[in-house]
Design a protein around this motif. Structure first.
Motif, mmCIF file in Angstrom:
data_model
loop_
_atom_site.group_PDB
_atom_site.id
_atom_site.type_symbol
_atom_site.label_atom_id
_atom_site.label_comp_id
_atom_site.label_asym_id
_atom_site.label_seq_id
_atom_site.Cartn_x
_atom_site.Cartn_y
_atom_site.Cartn_z
ATOM 1 N N SER A 240 -41.312 -57.805 141.029
ATOM 2 C CA SER A 240 -42.376 -56.848 141.309
ATOM 3 C C SER A 240 -43.086 -56.560 139.994
ATOM 4 O O SER A 240 -42.605 -56.937 138.924
ATOM 5 C CB SER A 240 -41.790 -55.559 141.899
ATOM 6 N N PRO A 241 -44.227 -55.866 140.046
ATOM 7 C CA PRO A 241 -44.905 -55.518 138.791
ATOM 8 C C PRO A 241 -44.066 -54.630 137.882
ATOM 9 O O PRO A 241 -44.357 -54.514 136.694
ATOM 10 C CB PRO A 241 -46.164 -54.779 139.269
ATOM 11 N N HIS A 242 -43.007 -54.013 138.426
ATOM 12 C CA HIS A 242 -42.194 -53.081 137.651
ATOM 13 C C HIS A 242 -40.850 -53.667 137.246
ATOM 14 O O HIS A 242 -40.036 -52.984 136.621
ATOM 15 C CB HIS A 242 -41.960 -51.813 138.465
ATOM 16 N N GLY A 243 -40.608 -54.923 137.591
ATOM 17 C CA GLY A 243 -39.328 -55.538 137.280
ATOM 18 C C GLY A 243 -38.705 -56.145 138.518
ATOM 19 O O GLY A 243 -39.284 -56.134 139.603
ATOM 20 N N ARG A 244 -37.527 -56.691 138.364
ATOM 21 C CA ARG A 244 -36.833 -57.312 139.493
ATOM 22 C C ARG A 244 -36.143 -56.228 140.314
ATOM 23 O O ARG A 244 -35.325 -55.466 139.798
ATOM 24 C CB ARG A 244 -35.830 -58.348 138.996
ATOM 25 N N VAL A 255 -29.095 -45.399 151.353
ATOM 26 C CA VAL A 255 -29.957 -46.477 150.872
ATOM 27 C C VAL A 255 -30.561 -46.104 149.520
ATOM 28 O O VAL A 255 -30.992 -44.969 149.308
ATOM 29 C CB VAL A 255 -31.075 -46.763 151.892
ATOM 30 N N PHE A 256 -30.586 -47.057 148.608
ATOM 31 C CA PHE A 256 -31.269 -46.859 147.326
ATOM 32 C C PHE A 256 -31.725 -48.221 146.814
ATOM 33 O O PHE A 256 -31.302 -49.270 147.318
ATOM 34 C CB PHE A 256 -30.363 -46.169 146.304
ATOM 35 N N SER A 257 -32.605 -48.195 145.837
ATOM 36 C CA SER A 257 -33.083 -49.438 145.235
ATOM 37 C C SER A 257 -32.623 -49.505 143.784
ATOM 38 O O SER A 257 -32.341 -48.483 143.157
ATOM 39 C CB SER A 257 -34.611 -49.524 145.303
ATOM 40 N N VAL A 258 -32.547 -50.714 143.273
ATOM 41 C CA VAL A 258 -32.233 -50.935 141.872
ATOM 42 C C VAL A 258 -33.371 -51.748 141.264
ATOM 43 O O VAL A 258 -33.976 -52.592 141.933
ATOM 44 C CB VAL A 258 -30.893 -51.657 141.681
ATOM 45 N N VAL A 259 -33.679 -51.461 140.015
ATOM 46 C CA VAL A 259 -34.769 -52.148 139.342
ATOM 47 C C VAL A 259 -34.324 -52.532 137.935
ATOM 48 O O VAL A 259 -33.748 -51.739 137.213
ATOM 49 C CB VAL A 259 -36.049 -51.260 139.292
#
Length: 263
Positions: A240-244, A255-259
């Motif tokens: 993504s524009p902000h990282g993987r 639920v959560f996301s990791v970047v």
């Protein structure tokens, strides 16, 4: 996303609407501590007990998040909930109601830690309101294991953006695109959260909800750990524009996301 990761120190006054805490209520507190302690390197200490057993998650001695036992008489989701700073929790809660939202918990004092409320916007997405004392609040960012961003996933952004703008005084920065419905919320001139209108792609089993992103050093390694610890991968790693980025669920379904920071 990554622009908003500089955090105020624990003794600084946060601008209204600034994300200042993230909290998770679960059924199995000890098992959840083991999951996130292994995944993010967190250690745990007792926190305010107003809603039942609650622990503060620390990284290198700094507060980063909270995890509590879900009271059986509280109808709260097993979900990460972002808290936004307020200088008057009672007045902010009143504003939530006036703007079509609901207040599910509080306002109430969390011992000496501060004053809080848990609310939902008109679309049903749950968030917290927090006026913290000097010794409690997310006080470290920009390193693996810390909250990096909060994104509201909702049907469409126009009405709900007006809600958050009125309640917290945000400035809106719409993304102008024929195939994108996205708004960045700014507080004190800084981007602090995002709103994504997904239309009919919004998961029907969850409805509108806030999604917290945590920074990690290596997305692939983190996903391997998630599955080894009993969690699930919901959206595999992608650039993504902000990282993987990837989206996962812990063993209780939170639920959560990791970047992974590209820098």
């Amino acid at each position: 996303m990554t622009e908003a990761r500089g955090s105020a120190g624990p003794h600084a006054r946060r601008a209204p609407g600034t994300p200042c805490w993230v909290s998770l209520m679960v059924h199995g507190l000890a098992a959840t501590e083991r999951f996130y302690g292994t995944l993010f390197g967190w250690e745990f200490q007792p926190g305010p007990q107003q809603l039942g057993p609650y622990v503060r998650a620390l990284l290198d001695g700094h507060d980063v998040a909270g995890i509590g036992h879900l009271p059986p008489d509280r109808r709260l989701p097993v979900a990460w909930t972002p808290y936004f700073a307020s200088r008057d929790v009672d007045a902010t809660a009143d504003q939530v109601r006036l703007c079509g939202g609901t207040v599910a918990v509080g306002p109430l004092d969390a011992a000496e830690a501060g004053r809080m409320a848990i609310a939902a916007d008109p679309s049903g997405a749950v968030f917290g309101i927090w006026l913290g004392a000097a010794h409690l609040g997310t006080s470290i960012s920009g390193v693996p294991g810390t909250p990096a961003w909060n994104e509201l996933l909702t049907f469409e952004t126009t009405a709900v953006a007006k809600f958050y703008e009125t309640v917290f005084g945000y400035e809106e920065e719409p993304e102008i695109s024929a195939d994108s419905d996205h708004v960045t919320l700014r507080a004190g001139g800084r981007p602090v959260a995002g709103l994504s209108g997904l239309g009919h792609a919004l998961p029907g089993d969850r409805g509108a909800h806030w999604l917290t992103y945590f920074q990690v050093a290596d997305t692939a390694e983190t996903l391997l750990q998630v599955t080894e610890l009993g969690g699930r991968i919901l959206d595999p790693a992608h650039d993504s524009p902000h990282g993987r980025v990837a989206t996962v669920a812990d063993p209780e379904g939170a639920v959560f996301s990791v970047v992974e920071d590209p820098s």
